[in-house]
Design a protein around this motif. Structure first.
Motif, PDB file in Angstrom:
ATOM      1  N   VAL A   1       0.852  -1.139   0.165  1.00 21.58           N
ATOM      2  CA  VAL A   1      -0.099   0.083  -0.041  1.00 21.58           C
ATOM      3  C   VAL A   1       1.033   1.417   0.087  1.00 21.58           C
ATOM      4  O   VAL A   1       1.650   1.564   1.012  1.00 21.58           O
ATOM      5  CB  VAL A   1      -0.869  -0.016   1.187  1.00 21.58           C
ATOM      6  CG1 VAL A   1      -1.938   1.153   1.045  1.00 21.58           C
ATOM      7  CG2 VAL A   1      -1.789  -1.233   1.065  1.00 21.58           C
TER       8      VAL A   1
ATOM      9  N   TYR B   1      -1.274   5.936  -2.463  1.00 20.93           N
ATOM     10  CA  TYR B   1      -2.486   5.096  -2.672  1.00 20.93           C
ATOM     11  C   TYR B   1      -2.407   4.596  -4.143  1.00 20.93           C
ATOM     12  O   TYR B   1      -2.808   3.195  -4.248  1.00 20.93           O
ATOM     13  CB  TYR B   1      -3.840   5.702  -2.372  1.00 20.93           C
ATOM     14  CG  TYR B   1      -4.055   6.351  -1.400  1.00 20.93           C
ATOM     15  CD1 TYR B   1      -3.412   5.950  -0.122  1.00 20.93           C
ATOM     16  CD2 TYR B   1      -4.990   7.349  -1.100  1.00 20.93           C
ATOM     17  CE1 TYR B   1      -3.447   6.520   1.101  1.00 20.93           C
ATOM     18  CE2 TYR B   1      -5.040   8.084  -0.028  1.00 20.93           C
ATOM     19  CZ  TYR B   1      -4.314   7.930   1.296  1.00 20.93           C
ATOM     20  OH  TYR B   1      -4.708   8.353   2.407  1.00 20.93           O
TER      21      TYR B   1
ATOM     22  N   ALA C   1      -7.214   1.296  -1.459  1.00 25.82           N
ATOM     23  CA  ALA C   1      -5.975   0.813  -1.352  1.00 25.82           C
ATOM     24  C   ALA C   1      -5.791  -0.222  -0.635  1.00 25.82           C
ATOM     25  O   ALA C   1      -5.083  -1.398  -0.970  1.00 25.82           O
ATOM     26  CB  ALA C   1      -4.825   1.901  -0.920  1.00 25.82           C
TER      27      ALA C   1
END
Length: 360
Positions: free
Chosen positions: A84, A88, A147
């Motif tokens: 992640v 994002y 995300a």
């Protein structure tokens, strides 16, 4: 040392073009189901470590192991790890479901199975009702959740998080810290997070890796880092700390006694006893010093130089004999209207507080 680690950096070094050292012979073990934070200032090596785990960088020397298997040469998409990113990295032309399911479309999975997994991932992060929303219509916190769902939908062995909350405002960031920890505990997935925010690391990590100049200064639980920093750097970096130069007096039972100007400290004897008269450096938290309204045999006189308001607490900046300056945190409700600049008070170190620093 973690027994049977899931992820391991083994004697890993990274030297960038131009000779800049990103990592210097780092050994790091991360266990199954741990939430580990890599913490340190800019340029300390934490992001380089994460990129080496993910496969976005190759080490100059050393190995990256997953479940004992060498994955150093594997490309990022061949590793059972997902990342992640700080921004994002969502696709603006795709809706939420398309973003979350993108990684699954690269695998031999039916459309129905992809839809099921996407829905499960979005439900997991509390965005089941946003499945067909456009990314541009989402708030910062919702984008962060998308995300996360995209990274989790492929069931990675390890989830790597590169300062995932840094773009959020303070209140939302605190909420998402709680959500991240809840999610990790529910899934049992190993999380490795890069952050420069010590409060964030202390609040949600099982263990914290404090890094500085490409090396690991200390690996410990949040409580151990806070209560027993191993080096001067860690003492400075984690929380607020008084560093006091003194001379060892004696070790009696469970305490080392240290003379620091007019003040005598009794710190836990959790290391080798220093020789009487030897110079030592003691670290002690501001909350481990008490302010007394009247003299006491175990207190020293101090003059208040200034005060800072911290909600329920006041931070006093005082000076004791010999020019030693200290920070003291004291409850505001008991101190209201009492501690003004220039006032004289009496300071007593709490018995058994502080530590003698043995590291550099």
């Amino acid at each position: 040392m973690v027994r049977d680690p899931l992820l391991r950096l083994e004697a890993v070094s990274k030297v960038f073009d131009g000779g800049t050292i990103g990592l210097d012979n780092v050994d790091l073990d991360i266990g199954h189901g741990e939430f580990v934070s890599l913490l340190g200032p800019s340029g300390c090596g934490k992001t380089t470590s994460l990129r080496l785990m993910a496969g976005f960088e190759q080490p100059t020397s050393g190995r990256v192991l997953l479940d004992g298997q060498d994955i150093t040469a594997l490309r990022p998409y061949d590793r059972p790890l997902n990342t992640v990113f700080q921004d994002y990295a969502l696709f603006p032309h795709m809706d939420v479901s398309e973003n979350v399911g993108f990684g699954l479309t690269l695998r031999k999975i039916s459309g129905a199975e992809i839809s099921r997994k996407v829905k499960e991932a979005l439900d997991l992060v509390g965005l089941g009702d946003k499945i067909h929303a456009r990314v541009s219509m989402l708030s910062g916190g919702q984008r962060q959740r998308v995300a996360l769902a995209r990274a989790l939908v492929c069931s990675p062995r390890v989830l790597l998080l590169d300062e995932p909350l840094s773009a959020l405002d303070a209140n939302l960031r605190e909420q998402m810290q709680i959500e991240l920890k809840r999610l990790q505990a529910r899934l049992g997935t190993t999380f490795v997070m890069v952050t420069h925010d010590q409060t964030e690391a202390l609040s949600i990590s099982d263990r914290i890796v404090v890094m500085n100049r490409g090396r690991i200064e200390q690996i410990a639980s949040p409580a151990e880092l806070y209560d027993a920093p191993a080096t001067r750097f860690v003492a400075h970096f984690i929380g607020t700390m008084n560093l006091i130069e003194g001379k060892a007096l004696e070790t009696t039972g469970e305490f080392h006694r240290v003379a620091a100007g007019p003040m005598t400290l009794e710190v836990p004897a959790d290391g080798a006893a220093p020789a009487p008269g030897a110079p030592v450096l003691v670290c002690i938290r501001p909350e481990e010093l008490s302010v007394l309204a009247s003299p006491s045999d175990d207190a020293v006189a101090a003059q208040i130089m200034s005060t800072v308001f911290y909600g329920p607490m006041l931070r006093l900046f005082v000076e004791i004999g010999g020019g030693q300056k200290l920070m003291i945190d004291t409850p505001r409700r008991t101190a209201a209207g009492t501690f003004e600049a220039g006032a004289l008070v009496h300071v007593r170190p709490n018995r058994g507080s502080g530590r003698i620093l043995s590291g550099s």
